[in-house]
Design an enzyme around this catalytic site. Structure first.
Site, PDB file in Angstrom:
ATOM      1  CE  LYS A 284      -4.681  -0.167   1.858  1.00  0.00           C
ATOM      2  NZ  LYS A 284      -5.541  -0.081   3.040  1.00  0.00           N
ATOM      3  CD  GLU A 370     -19.318  -4.996   8.051  1.00  0.00           C
ATOM      4  OE1 GLU A 370     -18.614  -4.142   7.474  1.00  0.00           O
ATOM      5  OE2 GLU A 370     -19.491  -6.151   7.605  1.00  0.00           O
ATOM      6  NE  ARG A 398     -21.646  -5.355   3.868  1.00  0.00           N
ATOM      7  CZ  ARG A 398     -20.533  -5.815   3.296  1.00  0.00           C
ATOM      8  NH1 ARG A 398     -19.363  -5.535   3.812  1.00  0.00           N
ATOM      9  NH2 ARG A 398     -20.600  -6.559   2.214  1.00  0.00           N
TER      10      ARG A 398
END
Length: 621
Positions: A284, A370, A398
């Protein structure tokens, strides 16, 4: 203003994938360098997601070079990493408008481009969508290929494994590229990630990576290599075994920043039958030192000058609501070791960094899962602990089933600190917190609070902590709080009681949440009464009755969908009481709210002070 493309001679020749595929492969490393530089300067001018895109430059070039997009389907997971994809698919000269009102969408979006085959914004959806497209491709029999790109962080979500299990059973041709950069937005957590990190580090990993890359370049088919090295892969690279148990042919890991290796590998894999997984390792923030060192801090950035190697300070004059929550969580945890803070991989965004450092044994990052996070909290509550789930409004959607069945049905005292309620702005319709009041309000046993400022937010969080008769939710917006002085003492509010903030005549504004300042300003012009309702559920029956009987018109104001929201609750109550005072509901319309600056959006939706005043005046006429 768009960048001068003449400074990027190779990128200038690749405005579309068709143009890209006309380039000789020898130019691809140069193209990747220019693409990374363009991305760096473009986001510096526009703001936006940053570190993820820098890590997928070579991957994006290779996919579009090998696959015949858009005929071949490419599906991105989440889409933070899709900025290079947008640049290479005809949107290069509009990148300076990304995330702005009327500009390019922050994520892949079907309405925007034929190259965006699936609109995304939440993690873990790409494999399911890709499988469906692979089944459709087989029915079509036109030679269409399907590729999905998913990050290792998303692999912590159960939906991905549900889709892979199904794909392994159906055995359609598809390629899943696992982009392994060892973190999602926050660091990845969980046994799987720890295992991956251990296996992929050190000399053992380097040897496997380099040898597999060399072998792949020289092999006419991968099946022969896979057959000869099957025992080595299964013996040394356990993730390969796991994916193969799910029915996938596993190849990798390879260097995700070696564009030639990526191209040759994908060429070899393109015509393999059945579900394939290509494991690549990327970094990243690749190519920009500050983002490489701090990919979390550089995940998304405001406008900045890339040449300074410094992100501009963006400290607001007032604390954010997330920071108010984080401070409260630390304060209450100092008093009570039974308090447990839970987040689904959003430690930084939810304001939990200090808490995670000071109270590591009370901090639980459930990863991008979640549903698990909510049921984990339910289990803790069963054991007499005091769980606090810090979650974005859009992500709580979710875990709706778990909120109902695992928490509310059992009347478990779980406190939900719901961040990003209402308009979030630049991230657009997938992230606007437009529906939480509506989808929570009709759940039995729920107590729902909406603070008008940071003091109320702190006291409401404490109220939820003290309440033991069922679940509670405190819902607050993104961004800076109002600037009210902090009251350190914590006092539980009386459940379901609001208060009058301004006394006026004829019109009574019932305000739910942080549009209070706009409601008060509108009320000054209209000489209206303003009530801070504080509780969406239960409603203050006595206060609403009194206001309805002493005013000609009621107005409900909320930063939530009008349909089913707090105003609907007021209307239901008035009908039950057989009180027929005319009532205007002001809130978000029945549509998905597009991206743009939050203040611009609120003004457009007439939810600023002038807009609220205009809506009331129009209703009175």
């Amino acid at each position: 203003m768009s960048l001068d493309i003449s400074k990027y001679p190779v990128l200038a020749q690749a405005n579309t994938p068709d143009e890209l595929r006309q380039l000789p492969q020898t130019l691809l490393p140069k193209l990747a360098d220019e693409l990374r530089s363009f991305l760096l300067k473009s986001v510096g001018k526009s703001s936006g997601h940053f570190a993820s895109g820098l890590g997928t430059v070579e991957l994006t070039v290779a996919i579009h070079y090998v696959y015949n997009t858009p005929f071949d389907r490419l599906i991105w997971d989440v889409g933070h990493q899709a900025y290079p994809h947008k640049i290479l698919t005809g949107r290069r000269d509009k990148m300076h408008t990304i995330r702005q009102k009327g500009g390019i969408h922050p994520f892949p979006w079907r309405e925007e481009s034929e190259y965006d085959t699936f609109s995304v914004g939440h993690s873990g959806t790409s494999v399911s969508a890709a499988l469906a497209m692979a089944v459709a491709a087989e029915k079509e029999q036109a030679g269409r290929k399907v590729v999905s790109v998913i990050g290792d962080g998303a692999m912590t979500g159960g939906m991905v494994f549900e889709a892979m299990n199904h794909a392994g059973d159906l055995h359609n041709d598809m390629l899943v590229i696992l982009n392994d950069n060892e973190m999602s937005i926050s660091e990845n957590v969980g046994a799987l990630n720890n295992h991956l990190a251990q296996l992929m580090s050190g000399r053992l990993y380097t040897t496997i990576r380099e040898s597999s890359k060399k072998v792949l370049k020289g092999m006419p088919t991968i099946k022969e290599m896979a057959k000869r090295t099957e025992e080595h892969l299964k013996g040394m690279v356990v993730p390969g075994t796991m994916f193969e148990e799910l029915g996938f042919n596993y190849i990798g890991p390879i260097d995700g920043h070696d564009v030639d290796a990526l191209v040759e590998t994908m060429r070899n894999m393109r015509n393999l039958s059945g579900p394939q997984i290509l494991h690549i390792m990327t970094k990243k923030g690749r190519g920009y030192e500050p983002a490489e060192k701090d990919p979390i801090g550089w995940h998304a950035v405001p406008k900045f000058d890339p040449s300074t190697f410094e992100k501009p300070a963006s400290k607001p004059a007032n604390p954010t609501f997330s920071q108010v929550f984080g401070k409260w969580l630390c304060d209450i945890s100092q008093q009570d070791e039974k308090v447990l803070g839970i987040t689904p991989a959003m430690r930084e965004g939810s304001g939990m960094v200090e808490f995670s450092q000071r109270f590591p044994k009370q901090y639980f990052d459930a990863a991008i899962a979640e549903q698990h996070a909510v049921t984990l909290a339910a289990g803790f509550a069963c054991e007499g602990l005091k769980p606090v789930v810090a979650i974005y409004s859009t992500f709580l959607q979710r875990a709706y089933d778990q909120l109902i069945h695992d928490v509310a049905l059992q009347k478990l005292p779980v406190l939900f600190a719901i961040d990003r309620g209402g308009i979030v702005g630049a991230d657009g319709p997938t992230h606007q917190g437009a529906f939480d009041l509506s989808f929570m309000r009709h759940i039995p046993n729920m107590v729902i609070m909406a603070p008008s400022d940071e003091n109320e937010c702190r006291q409401m969080l404490y109220t939820g902590y003290c309440y033991q008769d069922g679940p509670t939710a405190v819902r607050y917006p993104r961004g800076s709080a109002t600037g009210e002085l902090q009251i350190e003492e914590m006092t539980a509010l009386p459940i379901g009681k609001g208060l009058v903030k301004r006394q006026g005549k004829k019109i009574a504004i019932l305000n739910f949440g942080t549009l209070m300042a706009s409601s008060l300003t509108a009320a000054e012009a209209l000489d209206a009464t303003v009530a801070d309702m504080r509780f969406v559920k239960p409603l203050d029956v006595e206060l609403i009755t009194q206001l309805a009987q002493s005013h000609d018109v009621l107005v409900t104001v909320e930063e939530n969908a009008v349909m089913g929201g707090a105003g609907s609750g007021v209307l239901e109550l008035l009908q039950k009481l057989k009180i027929f005072t005319p009532t205007l509901q002001i809130g978000l319309p029945d549509e998905f709210i597009k991206h743009g600056d939050s203040k611009e959006i609120l003004a457009e939706l007439k939810l600023d002070s002038a807009g609220i005043q205009q809506q009331i005046e129009a209703y009175l006429k």
